[in-house]
Design an enzyme around this catalytic site. Structure first.
Site, PDB file in Angstrom:
ATOM      1  N   THR A   1      -3.340   4.161   3.790  1.00  0.00           N
ATOM      2  CA  THR A   1      -3.181   3.048   2.850  1.00  0.00           C
ATOM      3  C   THR A   1      -1.748   3.063   2.344  1.00  0.00           C
ATOM      4  OG1 THR A   1      -3.948   4.409   0.982  1.00  0.00           O
ATOM      5  CG2 THR A   1      -5.590   3.077   2.130  1.00  0.00           C
TER       6      THR A   1
ATOM      7  N   HIS B   1      -8.311   4.300  -6.787  1.00  0.00           N
ATOM      8  CA  HIS B   1      -7.651   2.997  -6.649  1.00  0.00           C
ATOM      9  C   HIS B   1      -6.495   3.113  -5.671  1.00  0.00           C
ATOM     10  CE1 HIS B   1      -9.292   2.037 -10.874  1.00  0.00           C
ATOM     11  NE2 HIS B   1     -10.017   1.383  -9.978  1.00  0.00           N
TER      12      HIS B   1
ATOM     13  N   LEU C   1     -15.502  -5.135 -15.907  1.00  0.00           N
ATOM     14  CA  LEU C   1     -16.399  -5.554 -14.825  1.00  0.00           C
ATOM     15  C   LEU C   1     -17.345  -4.445 -14.409  1.00  0.00           C
ATOM     16  CD1 LEU C   1     -14.101  -7.651 -12.482  1.00  0.00           C
ATOM     17  CD2 LEU C   1     -16.254  -8.416 -13.485  1.00  0.00           C
TER      18      LEU C   1
ATOM     19  N   HIS D   1     -16.663  -1.762  -4.857  1.00  0.00           N
ATOM     20  CA  HIS D   1     -15.520  -1.039  -5.419  1.00  0.00           C
ATOM     21  C   HIS D   1     -15.979   0.194  -6.198  1.00  0.00           C
ATOM     22  CE1 HIS D   1     -11.470  -0.979  -7.525  1.00  0.00           C
ATOM     23  NE2 HIS D   1     -12.213  -0.378  -8.450  1.00  0.00           N
ATOM     24  N   GLU D   2     -16.962   0.005  -7.078  1.00  0.00           N
ATOM     25  CA  GLU D   2     -17.397   1.122  -7.928  1.00  0.00           C
ATOM     26  C   GLU D   2     -18.133   2.194  -7.124  1.00  0.00           C
ATOM     27  OE1 GLU D   2     -16.086   1.395 -10.642  1.00  0.00           O
ATOM     28  OE2 GLU D   2     -15.497  -0.648 -11.131  1.00  0.00           O
TER      29      GLU D   2
END
Length: 323
Positions: free
Chosen positions: A244, A226, A176, A216-217
């Protein structure tokens, strides 16, 4: 390569950033040294040894390089603008779906105070739309950075200390997108997105039709890892962010809350984070800890953009470079 590996919309998110990161670590001593320095600065921000000083919203000039083999892949300016709009919502936490963050994590939702606009001035000081277009004979590109060079069928980067370079093309193997972490070669600095995962109209196809692949990128481009820590399905990896939860690998599709791994109950994985692998419809937040890493990135390796960002976005511009 089998045609199925090239054509069509991937069913699951696949990001090539970690592969590029490992390749550069193996190939370049300079990259290894740069990365060590960058992570030292990120650690200083994370521990409070160094404090963010930025108070203003930073406007980042973007150049979008459309590298197309056929007319379908030659995405429109309107489609590009939908992607820019998504970035501005996501990085300002004004996206409509942020309301779906579970109540336990609503207080962690962070505004990065970053806004993006198509560049209005090119590297030579001439007016531009912030879009270049190049017809190519290359059927599909991989994460080997060929798309970033005119001599290899792609388009050369604009100066990485002044612009965010985004390449849009046909990617192969179900990929992607991918990004280069800060600290790498300027000639390959930026993000690459497959043309069916870019923006929200035109060629964008579900389940990656809400522009979140680019969000995201760009997260990676701003030094975010990630959320699963890239240790496979183990529980020993880390994204170097304290707020997180630790999780076992990446999540796919549209999970249901809570999704518990690595003894992280009762709330489980923060799978709605932009740095997980869920479908576009299922990701809608950055945390304060992640944005603290972004602050360190802007204070260090991306500080040149703080100057370039001073250029106000234009309301209109001349036509882009067509091929």
């Amino acid at each position: 390569m089998d045609t199925a590996d090239i054509v069509g919309t991937p069913a699951r998110r696949r990001c090539g950033t970690e592969d590029v990161h490992r390749r550069l670590l193996n190939e370049s001593l300079n990259y290894r040294l740069n990365r060590a320095s960058i992570e030292n600065l990120a650690f200083a921000f994370a521990t409070g040894e160094q404090q963010p000083t930025r108070t203003e919203v930073v406007h980042i000039p973007v150049v979008v390089h459309i590298v197309h083999q056929n007319d379908e892949q030659n995405v429109s300016d309107e489609q590009i603008d939908t992607q820019i709009a998504v970035l501005n919502d996501d990085f300002r936490a004004t996206n409509a779906d942020v309301k779906h963050v579970p109540p336990v994590w609503q207080g962690l939702v962070a505004d990065a105070r970053l806004e993006f606009h198509r560049a209005t001035v090119d590297p030579d000081g001439n007016p531009t739309t912030g879009v270049t277009r190049r017809r190519t004979d290359v059927r599909a590109f991989s994460d080997d950075d060929a798309v970033k060079f005119t001599a290899r069928g792609g388009a050369d980067a604009w100066p990485a200390d002044r612009y965010l370079n985004i390449w849009v093309c046909q990617l192969s193997g179900g990929l992607l997108g991918y990004a280069q972490f800060p600290g790498g070669p300027p000639s390959t600095d930026g993000v690459v997105i497959t043309y069916t995962g870019f923006g929200t109209i035109g060629t964008a196809k579900a389940p990656f039709d809400r522009g979140r692949t680019t969000t995201h990128e760009i997260g990676h481009w701003l030094n975010l890892f990630h959320i699963g820590g890239d240790d496979g399905t183990g529980c020993s990896g880390t994204d170097f962010v304290s707020d997180t939860p630790n999780q076992a690998g990446q999540n796919f599709g549209t999970p249901a809350f809570p999704s518990i791994t690595c003894n992280n109950g009762p709330n489980g994985d923060m799978f709605m984070n932009y740095m997980d692998y869920t479908d576009d419809v299922a990701m809608f937040m950055f945390t304060h800890g992640q944005i603290l890493r972004v602050e360190a990135c802007l204070a260090g390796p991306r500080q040149g953009l703080m100057t370039a960002a001073g250029r106000a976005p234009a309301t209109s511009a001349p036509a882009g470079n067509e091929a």
